[in-house]
Design a protein around this motif. Sequence first.
Motif, PDB file in Angstrom:
ATOM      1  N   TYR B 171       1.067  -1.150  -0.007  1.00  0.00           N
ATOM      2  CA  TYR B 171       0.009   0.009  -0.106  1.00  0.00           C
ATOM      3  C   TYR B 171       0.853   1.228  -0.160  1.00  0.00           C
ATOM      4  O   TYR B 171       0.593   2.301  -0.735  1.00  0.00           O
ATOM      5  CB  TYR B 171      -0.927   0.189   1.423  1.00  0.00           C
ATOM      6  CG  TYR B 171      -1.986  -0.922   1.574  1.00  0.00           C
ATOM      7  CD1 TYR B 171      -2.392  -1.817   0.415  1.00  0.00           C
ATOM      8  CD2 TYR B 171      -2.666  -1.286   2.473  1.00  0.00           C
ATOM      9  CE1 TYR B 171      -3.311  -2.629   0.596  1.00  0.00           C
ATOM     10  CE2 TYR B 171      -3.769  -1.929   2.750  1.00  0.00           C
ATOM     11  CZ  TYR B 171      -3.953  -2.728   1.656  1.00  0.00           C
ATOM     12  OH  TYR B 171      -5.035  -3.503   1.941  1.00  0.00           O
ATOM     13  N   LEU B 172       2.003   1.112   0.828  1.00  0.00           N
ATOM     14  CA  LEU B 172       2.879   2.279   1.018  1.00  0.00           C
ATOM     15  C   LEU B 172       3.876   2.401  -0.111  1.00  0.00           C
ATOM     16  O   LEU B 172       4.188   3.364  -0.441  1.00  0.00           O
ATOM     17  CB  LEU B 172       3.584   2.162   2.210  1.00  0.00           C
ATOM     18  CG  LEU B 172       2.618   2.211   3.428  1.00  0.00           C
ATOM     19  CD1 LEU B 172       3.224   1.789   4.643  1.00  0.00           C
ATOM     20  CD2 LEU B 172       1.807   3.662   3.762  1.00  0.00           C
ATOM     21  N   TYR B 173       4.279   1.111  -0.407  1.00  0.00           N
ATOM     22  CA  TYR B 173       5.519   1.306  -1.357  1.00  0.00           C
ATOM     23  C   TYR B 173       5.077   1.799  -2.927  1.00  0.00           C
ATOM     24  O   TYR B 173       5.808   2.505  -3.464  1.00  0.00           O
ATOM     25  CB  TYR B 173       6.126  -0.279  -1.870  1.00  0.00           C
ATOM     26  CG  TYR B 173       7.334  -0.307  -2.437  1.00  0.00           C
ATOM     27  CD1 TYR B 173       8.473   0.322  -2.171  1.00  0.00           C
ATOM     28  CD2 TYR B 173       7.357  -0.868  -3.734  1.00  0.00           C
ATOM     29  CE1 TYR B 173       9.501   0.409  -2.937  1.00  0.00           C
ATOM     30  CE2 TYR B 173       8.467  -0.931  -4.601  1.00  0.00           C
ATOM     31  CZ  TYR B 173       9.673  -0.340  -4.022  1.00  0.00           C
ATOM     32  OH  TYR B 173      10.569  -0.285  -4.757  1.00  0.00           O
ATOM     33  N   CYS B 174       3.716   1.750  -3.287  1.00  0.00           N
ATOM     34  CA  CYS B 174       3.563   2.277  -4.560  1.00  0.00           C
ATOM     35  C   CYS B 174       3.854   3.740  -4.517  1.00  0.00           C
ATOM     36  O   CYS B 174       3.881   4.511  -5.440  1.00  0.00           O
ATOM     37  CB  CYS B 174       1.791   1.877  -4.846  1.00  0.00           C
ATOM     38  SG  CYS B 174       0.646   2.855  -3.636  1.00  0.00           S
ATOM     39  N   SER B 289      -8.563  -0.917  -1.048  1.00  0.00           N
ATOM     40  CA  SER B 289      -7.035  -0.636  -0.898  1.00  0.00           C
ATOM     41  C   SER B 289      -6.333  -0.760  -2.205  1.00  0.00           C
ATOM     42  O   SER B 289      -5.512  -0.039  -2.592  1.00  0.00           O
ATOM     43  CB  SER B 289      -6.401  -1.117   0.212  1.00  0.00           C
ATOM     44  OG  SER B 289      -7.069  -0.754   1.506  1.00  0.00           O
ATOM     45  N   LEU B 290      -6.392  -2.032  -2.590  1.00  0.00           N
ATOM     46  CA  LEU B 290      -5.596  -2.463  -4.059  1.00  0.00           C
ATOM     47  C   LEU B 290      -5.962  -1.698  -5.049  1.00  0.00           C
ATOM     48  O   LEU B 290      -5.049  -1.411  -6.117  1.00  0.00           O
ATOM     49  CB  LEU B 290      -5.824  -3.770  -4.231  1.00  0.00           C
ATOM     50  CG  LEU B 290      -4.969  -4.984  -3.372  1.00  0.00           C
ATOM     51  CD1 LEU B 290      -5.241  -6.290  -3.571  1.00  0.00           C
ATOM     52  CD2 LEU B 290      -3.661  -4.655  -3.203  1.00  0.00           C
ATOM     53  N   LEU B 291      -7.151  -1.240  -5.383  1.00  0.00           N
ATOM     54  CA  LEU B 291      -7.717  -0.357  -6.357  1.00  0.00           C
ATOM     55  C   LEU B 291      -6.764   0.763  -6.142  1.00  0.00           C
ATOM     56  O   LEU B 291      -6.407   1.424  -7.313  1.00  0.00           O
ATOM     57  CB  LEU B 291      -9.154  -0.142  -5.999  1.00  0.00           C
ATOM     58  CG  LEU B 291      -9.948  -0.201  -7.374  1.00  0.00           C
ATOM     59  CD1 LEU B 291      -9.826  -1.207  -8.078  1.00  0.00           C
ATOM     60  CD2 LEU B 291     -11.513   0.509  -7.041  1.00  0.00           C
ATOM     61  N   PHE B 292      -6.647   1.586  -4.970  1.00  0.00           N
ATOM     62  CA  PHE B 292      -5.737   2.742  -5.018  1.00  0.00           C
ATOM     63  C   PHE B 292      -4.292   2.346  -5.482  1.00  0.00           C
ATOM     64  O   PHE B 292      -3.689   3.097  -6.048  1.00  0.00           O
ATOM     65  CB  PHE B 292      -5.812   3.347  -3.485  1.00  0.00           C
ATOM     66  CG  PHE B 292      -4.957   4.227  -3.269  1.00  0.00           C
ATOM     67  CD1 PHE B 292      -5.634   5.709  -3.142  1.00  0.00           C
ATOM     68  CD2 PHE B 292      -3.600   4.344  -2.914  1.00  0.00           C
ATOM     69  CE1 PHE B 292      -5.025   6.876  -3.211  1.00  0.00           C
ATOM     70  CE2 PHE B 292      -2.901   5.358  -2.655  1.00  0.00           C
ATOM     71  CZ  PHE B 292      -3.667   6.632  -2.762  1.00  0.00           C
ATOM     72  N   GLU B 293      -4.039   1.345  -4.825  1.00  0.00           N
ATOM     73  CA  GLU B 293      -2.567   1.024  -5.128  1.00  0.00           C
ATOM     74  C   GLU B 293      -2.418   0.731  -6.611  1.00  0.00           C
ATOM     75  O   GLU B 293      -1.637   1.258  -7.266  1.00  0.00           O
ATOM     76  CB  GLU B 293      -2.098  -0.479  -4.492  1.00  0.00           C
ATOM     77  CG  GLU B 293      -0.730  -0.885  -4.671  1.00  0.00           C
ATOM     78  CD  GLU B 293      -0.260  -2.154  -3.956  1.00  0.00           C
ATOM     79  OE1 GLU B 293      -0.869  -2.566  -2.913  1.00  0.00           O
ATOM     80  OE2 GLU B 293       0.996  -2.452  -4.219  1.00  0.00           O
ATOM     81  N   ALA B 294      -3.328   0.011  -7.177  1.00  0.00           N
ATOM     82  CA  ALA B 294      -3.248   0.033  -8.776  1.00  0.00           C
ATOM     83  C   ALA B 294      -3.110   1.212  -9.477  1.00  0.00           C
ATOM     84  O   ALA B 294      -2.394   1.281 -10.383  1.00  0.00           O
ATOM     85  CB  ALA B 294      -4.465  -1.115  -9.250  1.00  0.00           C
ATOM     86  N   PHE B 295      -3.805   2.049  -9.020  1.00  0.00           N
ATOM     87  CA  PHE B 295      -4.211   3.423  -9.658  1.00  0.00           C
ATOM     88  C   PHE B 295      -2.797   4.155  -9.688  1.00  0.00           C
ATOM     89  O   PHE B 295      -2.234   4.726 -10.549  1.00  0.00           O
ATOM     90  CB  PHE B 295      -5.186   4.269  -9.143  1.00  0.00           C
ATOM     91  CG  PHE B 295      -5.194   5.472  -9.591  1.00  0.00           C
ATOM     92  CD1 PHE B 295      -5.646   5.872 -10.848  1.00  0.00           C
ATOM     93  CD2 PHE B 295      -4.666   6.779  -8.917  1.00  0.00           C
ATOM     94  CE1 PHE B 295      -5.852   6.930 -11.458  1.00  0.00           C
ATOM     95  CE2 PHE B 295      -4.769   8.123  -9.500  1.00  0.00           C
ATOM     96  CZ  PHE B 295      -5.385   8.198 -10.416  1.00  0.00           C
ATOM     97  N   VAL B 296      -2.119   4.182  -8.284  1.00  0.00           N
ATOM     98  CA  VAL B 296      -0.773   4.723  -8.081  1.00  0.00           C
ATOM     99  C   VAL B 296       0.209   4.061  -8.954  1.00  0.00           C
ATOM    100  O   VAL B 296       0.975   4.737  -9.603  1.00  0.00           O
ATOM    101  CB  VAL B 296      -0.314   4.870  -6.687  1.00  0.00           C
ATOM    102  CG1 VAL B 296       0.845   5.472  -6.584  1.00  0.00           C
ATOM    103  CG2 VAL B 296      -1.470   5.586  -5.951  1.00  0.00           C
TER     104      VAL B 296
END
Lengths: 319, 309
Positions: B171-174, B289-296
């Motif tokens: 979540y943070l590494y992206c 949360s993964l959706l956010f990560e995927a976007f970033v």
Amino acid sequence: MVAVTEMTNWAVDLIDVHKTYPRNIQALRGVNIQVGRGEIFGLLGPNGAGKTTLVKIMMTVVRPTRALGTILGRPIGHRGKLAATGYLPENHRFPGYLTGAQVLDHYAALAKVPRALRRKRAPELLEQVGMTKWSDTRVDKYSKGMLQRLGIAQALMNDPELIVLDEPTDGLDPVGRRDVRALLLNLRDQGKTIFLNSHLLSELEMVCDRVAILVNGLVARQGTLSELTEHTVETRITFCGDTASVEGDLKKIGVKLDGSMATVGGYSPEKVNKVIDVLRKEGLTIESVQPHRFSLEDILVEAMGHVPGADGRAGAKQV
Amino acid sequence: MQFLALMIDGFRESRDRKLFWVMLLMSLSVASAMFCVAFKPNGVDILFGTWQIETDVFTIGDEVRADIVATVLVEWIADTILGWIGVIIAIIATAGFFPTLMERGVVEVLLSKPMPRWGLFLAKYLGSMVFLLVHATIFVGSTFLVAGFRWGVWVPGYLLTIPLVVLLFSYLYCVSVLVAVYTRNAMAAVLLTLVAWTMFATVQSVDDMFVFMPEWKEYRTAYQASQTARWIVPKTQDIPILAKRWAKAAAAVELMPINEEVGHKMRDRAEAVERARMAIHPALTIGSSLLFEAFVVMLAMWKFSRKDY
Ligand SMILES: Nc1ncnc2c1ncn2[C@@H]1O[C@H](COP(=O)(O)OP(=O)(O)O)[C@@H](O)[C@H]1O
Ligand SMILES: [Mg+2]
């Protein structure tokens, strides 16, 4: 159909390659270069001429602003064909935590070389570039020359058809340079095409079949070494005796007279013979007749004078 | 083959960092410290008889004891040491991975391999997770074994903390990679990632406040904004909750020291917050949360693929 096969006969066929970097830096301004299969091609030019940019476009590292043509028969930027190319970038570095042998294995895996082949080739190539002793030493302990040798080995791990080397002899001592030259000739004998960049003239003169001179983003000259040197040959004729008696006649032929030396520009045996006739008629003693071939260096300096915006400085600001 | 090579490279690059060994030392220290604690029928024995603490908390019954051990493992040990210190160490250690990859002289060879840029990017991204994957495995694995062999309490659900911590890190590494791709600066990547982490946590805490103080829901715009924000950002705070639930540990509320002065109302509300959090559906919190990560990641990948090097 004929046209197509002719086109694909070139290993590298670059047509009208342009690259404008942000802030309107025109690194390439319409480059045309053809490299035949199985030849060593040298791209020559001063620093900032755009050599590295051109190579990066060939290797898909930089996107051209405009480019036509093919590499190994495929459009420029085709990723699949990269499996058949080897590349040594300028001032390359490898991750310091890898050993020489690990570098070869890692990058060959990325080039889709099967494991068994990697195992076999890595020691062979390390041997060829004289790095066997260092194969298990971390790369961050390597000197510039050792890194360069490893980089060349890396470029050969996938047994490429086309090898692109950007300043391959950079950082090498004279022995290293000789080794690299021998290696390149050996590779050419195996039928590989080699494209190399250099700003060091003597390196190229010795190995290249053909060269192009790039100045400020444009190809100023292109051809075989003899083609390039031939058309700029001059002949110097030295003699002794009274210069005044022949001055008028020599001027008429169009010869430059400098003390007791007459210089015939270009490649023109007829003119040389006319000069000799004039000199002999006046009873002058001819001391020597010397054809003078321009070195690549002379050609480069001359070529730089012909290209607009070429003043030897980097950064083409021309519009 | 290319993917595997980049995973192996991720491990080698991780191993090359000093922090890798710092973290290993930390994991082993924690496991050793736990080993020095033994539960006896009449109390707790520390350092093989050096200290004895008389207590009957751990002797009520096997079930209670397992519950307490699981809580200690997940909440005190894994959540604070691995999920907090460990994740920060991993963020610092991996922040330089992309800036180094993109340095001139390094990136050219990689880009000239027969592999699309997005493939290189994704493999490198996943390869960077190896750092925390290795350490989460060592940490959770060793503490799991100590709890089992030394304390006689086996908590298989605790092993799920390994993927959960890696998920938290991702979540943070992206964010770290996005910053790295734009600035090529590891320091900026670390700082902005920590800022982002704080923001994610704040968004969740604000939303928790509305459960704790239901009367505040009258401020409709604020409440709706908070609800929306909660769905958008990665839910870093849900990770320890899921870890606890999957380890079948007791809810924290049950262990909260009850201060009579605080009053029953406050306690009821705290329990409501806890209940609300425990009620989260794993697929919803992880999925959003993964959706956010995927976007970033897409943003970073787009920049990485379009750049001239
Ligand atoms: N990434 C880049 N961004 C902007 N300008 C660049 C970049 N790379 C090269 N240039 C400019 O393009 C010109 C050609 O550079 P280069 O291809 O490295 O020449 P050479 O290899 O012949 O020395 C130079 O003026 C250089 O400053
Ligand atoms: Mg260059």
